[in-house]
Design a protein around this motif. Structure first.
Motif, short mmCIF file in Angstrom:
data_model
loop_
_atom_site.label_atom_id
_atom_site.label_comp_id
_atom_site.label_asym_id
_atom_site.label_seq_id
_atom_site.Cartn_x
_atom_site.Cartn_y
_atom_site.Cartn_z
N UNK A 19 38.74 26.30 41.64
CA UNK A 19 38.81 27.76 41.49
C UNK A 19 39.95 28.38 42.27
N UNK A 53 42.31 30.15 37.00
CA UNK A 53 41.62 29.89 35.76
C UNK A 53 42.53 30.03 34.55
N UNK A 54 42.21 29.25 33.54
CA UNK A 54 42.87 29.41 32.25
C UNK A 54 42.23 30.61 31.56
N UNK A 55 40.89 30.71 31.63
CA UNK A 55 40.21 31.94 31.21
C UNK A 55 39.21 32.30 32.32
N UNK A 56 39.20 33.54 32.67
CA UNK A 56 38.45 33.97 33.85
C UNK A 56 36.94 33.97 33.63
N UNK A 57 36.18 33.73 34.68
CA UNK A 57 34.72 33.91 34.57
C UNK A 57 34.41 35.37 34.27
N UNK A 58 33.41 35.59 33.43
CA UNK A 58 33.02 36.95 33.07
C UNK A 58 31.51 37.08 33.00
N UNK A 59 31.04 37.84 32.02
CA UNK A 59 29.61 38.09 31.90
C UNK A 59 29.00 37.16 30.85
N UNK A 60 27.67 37.09 30.85
CA UNK A 60 26.90 36.34 29.86
C UNK A 60 27.45 34.91 29.69
N UNK A 61 27.95 34.56 28.52
CA UNK A 61 28.33 33.16 28.31
C UNK A 61 29.76 32.85 28.74
N UNK A 62 30.45 33.84 29.29
CA UNK A 62 31.85 33.61 29.68
C UNK A 62 31.94 32.98 31.07
N UNK A 63 31.82 31.69 31.06
CA UNK A 63 31.74 30.96 32.31
C UNK A 63 33.10 30.82 32.99
#
Lengths: 522, 522
Positions: free
Chosen positions: A222, A226-236
């Protein structure tokens, strides 16, 4: 009476000396270098004995020397060749002019309210003499950012030439070297070296230091981003793949750029005065008033039997003469070398011997903060393997519309190369190179201005560069006054290029003069 | 027409999807995660179809959900049990009260103008949804400092219990492990592992990484700091002697404290709103106006055939009823567990399953900024091996007279231990422990206030702590609505404890409701 710990320590130091003071501080748990922004005058008031001091040069050294002498009641006068004081501490705003030798004059066209610190731009926490003045003068400070993990590094030899975020450069490096060391330890290759160090603990430590997995392998983490950032719900979120150690070693990141922010005087917390570094200059100048004479270029300075005599050209009239008991010469040594003096042969040789650092800074205006809006970069420095070396993002006015970027800050040969170009060509070069970090630079910036400090007639360089062998010789020569002439400025310190070095040298010289004045008074 | 790169990328993403977008970004040199503080509404205006949404809980999730729905024209109403909105985003100022279960009420006695962010206190650069609101609402930001190399680490097991400066902890560690690895490389112990990596280059790199000498030895370096600082003339400065690797490994510094500032969401540049984190709360509340009803504690919430029905106690009258098409429940799950619902058994079980982090923060006022004046520490965090865990220095008002220190910020068992004490006893404990970092704390602070978040009846913990195995089960259950009830809050994200998680979860839920409302409209 309540005695603050600080006062208590100062008194112990005064009464019992530094050795005892240090023991007491140890007892109080102060192994770290404890010191606050001093507001104590360098010399006590009202003991001046009517001595006069002439100060040459209105940079930070000259201003702080004059200020301290004035406070103590000395008759002091400061001559400055330029039409403004500050010397290399210069903040460029709309309408300001830059006159380099051998280059067209440039006029700053930034929008009103915007600025670039063309000279010193940051104050580290440890620079307590400068911060002390900021505190005394009530100068508002804001954080200057050297370390921004979202800033970029670019070198054609890594990541196919695409910029890499600072966080990835730092933490992939830490991860990859931890992995190597973990392998050596795990293979018992270093058992002898480790002595009584517990291998399991060292292995566990490396796991944290380098974000290694259970097996001691680095597979990204971490901290590297990140290539794609952690977010809400299923966006790990999805971690980046690590860079290769081989590629990191091929880049120029590690030669100095990665560690710049961790050099002692570059470490967080750093500050800048709100609105421009010259707030400090203005505060001195306001207090010194007509003790300062600008447009007064000294042509000769001589030790006389009882003091000093300087000849200078003031606005319109040549060959004016001023006498004083003492002189503090703060002119950059390359400038002083052009003044007629009766300095000793040894002093003259010392003055001539010093090299100065060539430095170029280029600034331009962006009407949209694309680095913030598009890239979430707030302040800090990006680096590129190109003569422009680095790009600075403004550390103020976050989320406001416009901003000034420093589009190049180059030293050594890179600065010489850039300064050989016309200002227009420098700007084009900075835009082309900068576009590798931010394509928006190609189309969204304008209103450039640049300063090549080694071509500025009253500076002739950014700061003195003493070779190690010179410190015991020429530097030491200039550390002593030549009869009634004293030398001060950043060049008379171990803090080359820093305002703190200028101030501390001024304080030492002021103390020396005062001591001498006290002795000779009776 | 000029299309900004940002708009260009957004359009590509919309038209061609994320895969193509990513390729284009690669082509533009954007391997790094490029994104700006969004100011685009989450759902378009005027397509609400007259649907009504009831929002439970006035924390950041509820406020941002209500704000986005209002913008789009939804009929929305927010019920908040407390007499103020903000939830855990709470800034304590003079006169504010803290009511923990089982502890005496505390009233904040800070001087006017001083504050402590009792809940969230920092916004990382990457939190673009929160920063986007700051930008939209014109909230002034200033830098929050996690990384201050002058801050201190203390553990009785190292340096005879005296504090060690952050710079020395970090750079002696880097130096000592570089030395070890250099030895392994120099002894050709890793030749096989290194493959085609050039040994000389790796050796040179380690020299820079760890400030090693010519022989690959670490003997201290400027990055670790000085025993006496470099100054002017003959004051060359004297480096510190390095710590021993063994002692560093014995300390608790490396378990997480050293690296905290380098965790992705803690990396510089960090921000705080000028004047307190609740500036964000106030901005939402001002815009939502009477859509917010405070002192409205929900006792029951039911899915009905066509929507939801909630029962709540408003100021003075019990059992008021409100109906809506949809409900967004942002109550912390431990609070929701105490509300009567007709949620599915699976949802109920999921709500009950989650653990929350116990957290204690203690603040007190100093009438003199001794950490600045005596120790040249400006902002940042010091760490101590004691349940108080850390001390925060204020990141604003530098050189001003007074300041609020966070005298403890503890998690897990440490927080449980501190919260078991009376507020008075917590303060005494914080003072005694803090004095190991700053003896001045013993005599120069006062006006304490503390918050144990796990004892706050409307929070029951600082943030949700999902076990890894729960993410695929209970967390996933709550990610789906139960009929007309949706769940949002930091607990519905991969950003536990962060306002960004709350906002992003609200945005997702608002989008889901809008999509459903659009489909069912016709």
């Amino acid at each position: 009476m309540v005695v603050s710990k600080r006062d208590f320590l100062i008194r112990i130091g005064q009464v019992a000396g530094a050795g005892v003071l240090y023991s007491v501080m140890q007892g109080l748990g102060h192994f770290h270098v404890a010191q606050g922004a001093t507001q104590t005058p360098v010399i006590p008031k009202g003991q001046s004995g009517n001595k006069s001091v002439l100060i040459l040069g209105g940079g930070i050294a000259g201003l702080s020397a004059a200020y301290e002498l004035m406070q103590a009641g000395y008759d002091c006068r400061l001559l400055e060749a330029s039409d403004i004081v500050g010397g290399r501490c210069r903040t460029l705003r709309r309408g300001d002019a830059v006159f380099e030798s051998g280059a067209d004059a440039q006029i700053c066209k930034f929008d009103k309210g915007l600025y670039m610190n063309a000279g010193p731009a940051r104050i580290p926490s440890a620079h307590q003499a400068v911060l002390g003045y900021c505190r005394t003068f009530g100068i508002d400070l804001e954080v200057f950012i050297n370390n921004n993990r979202s800033a970029l590094f670019q070198d054609d030899r890594i990541n196919d030439g695409h910029p890499v975020e600072s966080r990835q450069v730092h933490h992939d490096t830490a991860g990859l070297i931890s992995e190597l060391l973990a392998k050596a330890i795990d293979g018992h290759l270093l058992d002898e070296e480790l002595g009584d160090i517990h291998i399991d603990r060292l292995f566990a430590f490396l796991g944290r230091f380098g974000e290694l997995d259970y097996y001691g392998t680095y597979a990204g983490g971490g901290r590297s981003g990140y290539e794609s950032l952690p977010g809400a719900f299923e966006k790990r979120g999805r971690l980046r793949r690590p860079l290769e150690l081989k590629d990191l070693l091929s880049s120029d990141f590690w030669r100095w750029k990665m560690y710049f922010e961790e050099e002692f005087f570059q470490q967080a917390t750093m500050f800048q005065p709100v609105g421009g570094m010259d707030a400090i200059v203005r505060a001195f100048a306001d207090r010194l008033g007509d003790r300062i004479e600008t447009r007064a270029a000294v042509t000769e300075i001589h030790n006389t039997e009882n003091g000093v005599q300087a000849t200078f050209n003031a606005d319109g009239s040549e060959g004016k003469v001023v006498n004083a008991d003492f002189c503090i010469c703060t002119l950059p040594l390359k400038v002083l070398a052009g003044v007629t003096t009766n300095l000793s042969a040894q002093h003259k040789e010392a003055v001539r011997s010093v090299a100065y650092m060539p430095v170029v800074k280029i600034g331009y205006q962006a009407n949209r903060r694309f680095w913030e809006e598009d890239d979430a970069i707030y302040g800090g420095i990006s680096y590129i393997n190109h003569p422009i070396t680095q790009i600075w993002y403004p550390c103020s006015g976050y989320h406001s519309g416009k901003g000034i970027m420093v589009g190049a800050y180059a030293f050594h040969g890179d600065a010489v190369r850039l300064s050989a170009m016309t200002p227009k060509k420098r700007y084009e070069t900075a835009k082309t190179a900068g576009s590798k970090l931010h394509p928006q630079i190609g189309s969204e910036v304008g209103r450039p201005i640049s300063v090549a400090w080694h071509n500025m007639p009253l500076a002739k360089g950014a700061w003195a560069v003493w070779r190690r062998d010179q410190r015991g010789n020429e530097y030491r020569t200039l550390s002593k006054p030549d009869r009634n002439m004293y030398f001060a400025g950043e060049h008379m310190s171990w803090l080359p290029g820093w305002q703190e070095g200028a101030v501390l040298s001024a304080h030492e010289v002021v103390s020396s003069i005062h001591e001498r004045a006290q002795t000779s008074k009776g």
